[in-house]
Design a protein around this motif. Sequence first.
Motif, PDB file in Angstrom:
ATOM      1  N   ASP A 415      66.712 -43.099 -52.095  1.00 47.43           N
ATOM      2  CA  ASP A 415      67.524 -42.649 -53.220  1.00 47.43           C
ATOM      3  C   ASP A 415      67.308 -41.149 -53.425  1.00 47.43           C
ATOM      4  OD1 ASP A 415      67.937 -41.999 -56.207  1.00 47.43           O
ATOM      5  OD2 ASP A 415      68.843 -43.988 -56.011  1.00 47.43           O
ATOM      6  N   PRO A 416      68.379 -40.356 -53.570  1.00 47.35           N
ATOM      7  CA  PRO A 416      68.220 -38.902 -53.719  1.00 47.35           C
ATOM      8  C   PRO A 416      67.295 -38.500 -54.870  1.00 47.35           C
ATOM      9  CG  PRO A 416      70.516 -39.450 -53.316  1.00 47.35           C
ATOM     10  CD  PRO A 416      69.804 -40.757 -53.519  1.00 47.35           C
ATOM     11  N   ALA A 417      67.354 -39.222 -55.985  1.00 48.87           N
ATOM     12  CA  ALA A 417      66.505 -38.886 -57.130  1.00 48.87           C
ATOM     13  C   ALA A 417      65.030 -39.139 -56.825  1.00 48.87           C
ATOM     14  CB  ALA A 417      66.931 -39.679 -58.361  1.00 48.87           C
ATOM     15  N   LYS A 423      59.531 -34.999 -52.565  1.00 55.09           N
ATOM     16  CA  LYS A 423      59.476 -33.600 -52.156  1.00 55.09           C
ATOM     17  C   LYS A 423      58.530 -32.793 -53.040  1.00 55.09           C
ATOM     18  CE  LYS A 423      62.467 -29.594 -51.282  1.00 55.09           C
ATOM     19  NZ  LYS A 423      63.869 -29.076 -51.315  1.00 55.09           N
ATOM     20  N   ALA A 424      58.448 -33.146 -54.325  1.00 51.90           N
ATOM     21  CA  ALA A 424      57.633 -32.375 -55.272  1.00 51.90           C
ATOM     22  C   ALA A 424      56.184 -32.852 -55.344  1.00 51.90           C
ATOM     23  CB  ALA A 424      58.271 -32.440 -56.663  1.00 51.90           C
ATOM     24  N   SER A 445      60.727 -46.215 -59.822  1.00 47.90           N
ATOM     25  CA  SER A 445      62.086 -46.662 -59.494  1.00 47.90           C
ATOM     26  C   SER A 445      63.051 -46.100 -60.531  1.00 47.90           C
ATOM     27  CB  SER A 445      62.152 -48.196 -59.458  1.00 47.90           C
ATOM     28  OG  SER A 445      61.752 -48.727 -60.717  1.00 47.90           O
ATOM     29  N   ILE A 446      64.319 -46.473 -60.423  1.00 51.63           N
ATOM     30  CA  ILE A 446      65.349 -45.990 -61.346  1.00 51.63           C
ATOM     31  C   ILE A 446      66.033 -47.202 -61.971  1.00 51.63           C
ATOM     32  CG2 ILE A 446      67.473 -44.628 -61.565  1.00 51.63           C
ATOM     33  CD1 ILE A 446      66.562 -43.138 -59.019  1.00 51.63           C
ATOM     34  N   GLN A 475      64.340 -31.007 -64.575  1.00 52.91           N
ATOM     35  CA  GLN A 475      62.894 -30.950 -64.789  1.00 52.91           C
ATOM     36  C   GLN A 475      62.229 -32.322 -64.684  1.00 52.91           C
ATOM     37  OE1 GLN A 475      61.510 -27.946 -65.058  1.00 52.91           O
ATOM     38  NE2 GLN A 475      63.612 -27.141 -64.906  1.00 52.91           N
ATOM     39  N   ALA A 476      63.053 -33.363 -64.539  1.00 52.99           N
ATOM     40  CA  ALA A 476      62.510 -34.725 -64.561  1.00 52.99           C
ATOM     41  C   ALA A 476      61.506 -35.002 -63.441  1.00 52.99           C
ATOM     42  CB  ALA A 476      63.648 -35.737 -64.530  1.00 52.99           C
ATOM     43  N   PRO A 477      61.758 -34.594 -62.156  1.00 50.40           N
ATOM     44  CA  PRO A 477      60.749 -34.876 -61.116  1.00 50.40           C
ATOM     45  C   PRO A 477      59.374 -34.303 -61.458  1.00 50.40           C
ATOM     46  CG  PRO A 477      62.824 -34.251 -60.106  1.00 50.40           C
ATOM     47  CD  PRO A 477      62.990 -34.012 -61.579  1.00 50.40           C
TER      48      PRO A 477
END
Length: 691
Positions: A415-417, A423-424, A445-446, A475-477
Amino acid sequence: MADLYALLIGVDCYMPNSLPDGSYYKNLSGCVRDINHVEAFLKDFPKVPENRILKLTASPSPENEKIPLESPNKLPTRTNMIAAFRKLGEMAPENSLVYIHYSGHGGRAKTVFPDIKGTNEIDEGLVPTDIGTSEGQYLRDLELAQLLQELVAKKLVITLVLDCCHAGGETRGEAEIRGMNVEDNKPLQASFQPVAEPEVLVKLWHSLTEGESRGLKAGGVPESNDYVLLAACRQNEFAFEFPFNRATKEKNGALTYWILDTLKQPFSGQTYKDLFDRLNAKIHSQFPSQTPVLLGEGNRKIFGADYGEIVFAVDVMKVESNEKGEPQAWLAIGQANGVSKGAEFAIYPLGTTDLTKKEDRIAIATIIQRGGSQSLCRLQPIAGKTRQVEQGDRAVQISASINLVRTVSLIPPNDPALLAIAKALPGNGWVEVSADGAGIDYIVSINDKGEYEICDSGDRLLKNISPPAKITDPQAPAKVIKRLVHLAKYKATLEIDNVDTDSPLSGKLAVAWLGTSDTYDTGDPIPKKEKLTKFVDPNKPTVKVGEYVFLSIRNDSIQTLNIAVLNLDAEWAIEQILPSNKNEFFITLEAGREKILPLKPILDEKDDSGENTVKVFGTLDAANYRVLELPSLDEPLPSGRGGRGGGNPLAALLGAIDDEQPINRSLTVAASPSTEWTTKQLIMTIVKASN
């Protein structure tokens, strides 16, 4: 500095002083010298005029060591000490600075205030020169507290130094001990008069036993934030005097010597906590059975009325070289604090208040040999830094070692999100994506509202993680990762355990909930156990908001333990609730003694119930559990604490267990630091009164 006044008391000579059991206080040789050195310093540096210094001393006569040289009105008798305290209050105008320094023996005696303290309690006090005479009596702790409160009432800014002990013991080599290992039962004379009326002392005692904390409120700890107190040692330890001047062999009290040594090389904005960090390292490394104590306004600047920021970090206790000449250092942190071999720390010079600036680091320390509460580190100097690491410097952990890192599973991983989370994540030092899906600690999860969710390894949604982080928020990640790091540190502290069943401390720390009371209030005597309300289900103890719950901590070992209590609450915060004074790291509980801690539950307004874990640590040596404290989730870490080290020394033990087996299994018992500490934890459910 012109408004500084001082009272200096030094007792080397103790008159013929046989106590009822035949014991006596031996003469000392460094106490008057301490006072003379302090007086010279005050006159030289703060430029205190001689007429603002009150001085009481007792020096042995060369002809008869049991007869003091000084005239009767200059001797530190109990009467003269009380009069000097009150004269100091008369001399010093409002808002003046007051410095009080005592060097001599400390004593312990059966309490003369049983109606206030309890029948079987003891008084600790200063030992006057005439203690052995028929009229000689201690200046007792509650009386000393009253004299200090009288000065506080006059709006004086007070610093008190007590270079004495109450434990006593045998002389060791060139070091002398300022105390005696006897609990004195000397009867009071009819002429004895306490420093205040009983009702005044009762009121004072109640005020000293009040305490506040978040989540649970601790009571019954005698302390005051109205002044700074520097004491030579804990009540069960030794205060040494030693010939620090190797040429003259003249002795000084260790506390006094290192206070003066530190004050002669001050830095801008130095607080009493800064002073304490250095002298604690200097003293405790030379005399392991002496641990200085700082109480009260530790963030007050030395010889001033202003306040600085207190920086909580790990002290550098000792600096040395190995056989190859490579630098090494001992840090005041170990297995009992949850760190392991390989953990890395950044070293900052004493006096550094912002421990987030990488440019101020002078070395990197890596643990190569871990002890129970101290660890040996390899030092790697930082290029371009000429300042060498010294005792009293500060260390903050900069990354978790490999066994402390928690793993997270991202579902679905493509999932991109969630890819933004992956990545972070690298570089945070605490959490990483699981490579093979095994040993997962957290699942991210989402949900169907487009919000990130954090679940435990059983896919159960974790409570009290709000507000939700929307995937549309750029800013969520970063927020999710910050939350994961916080949860990792919380879990690491929760899992700290000592699984060495062969340790002499195993099973020797008895911790239990005794019951509740809806009539008790802070300052009241602790209710008898039979008067407490028992739990409906002892296996699932529950307390209502508005009630007090009572925690029993008993030392069943044959050794004195240093006790610290952490509260891990439902909002993912960790707070040390015993001692409640932020400048203290632990209380001392002697063998066979019990401490009953009254705790007042608090719930967030939005919650109907919450589950708190109370974790009790007992160590033989000094240990700092305040480095484990965390605010509630998403709350910022307090400023001036280095972001708690940029990687707070929170971690699971090297040797933490899975369901059955400790990782530390290969350690030999003889070398294991697990013999130096123990821990217990209990769970309490808090509900609102209407539930």
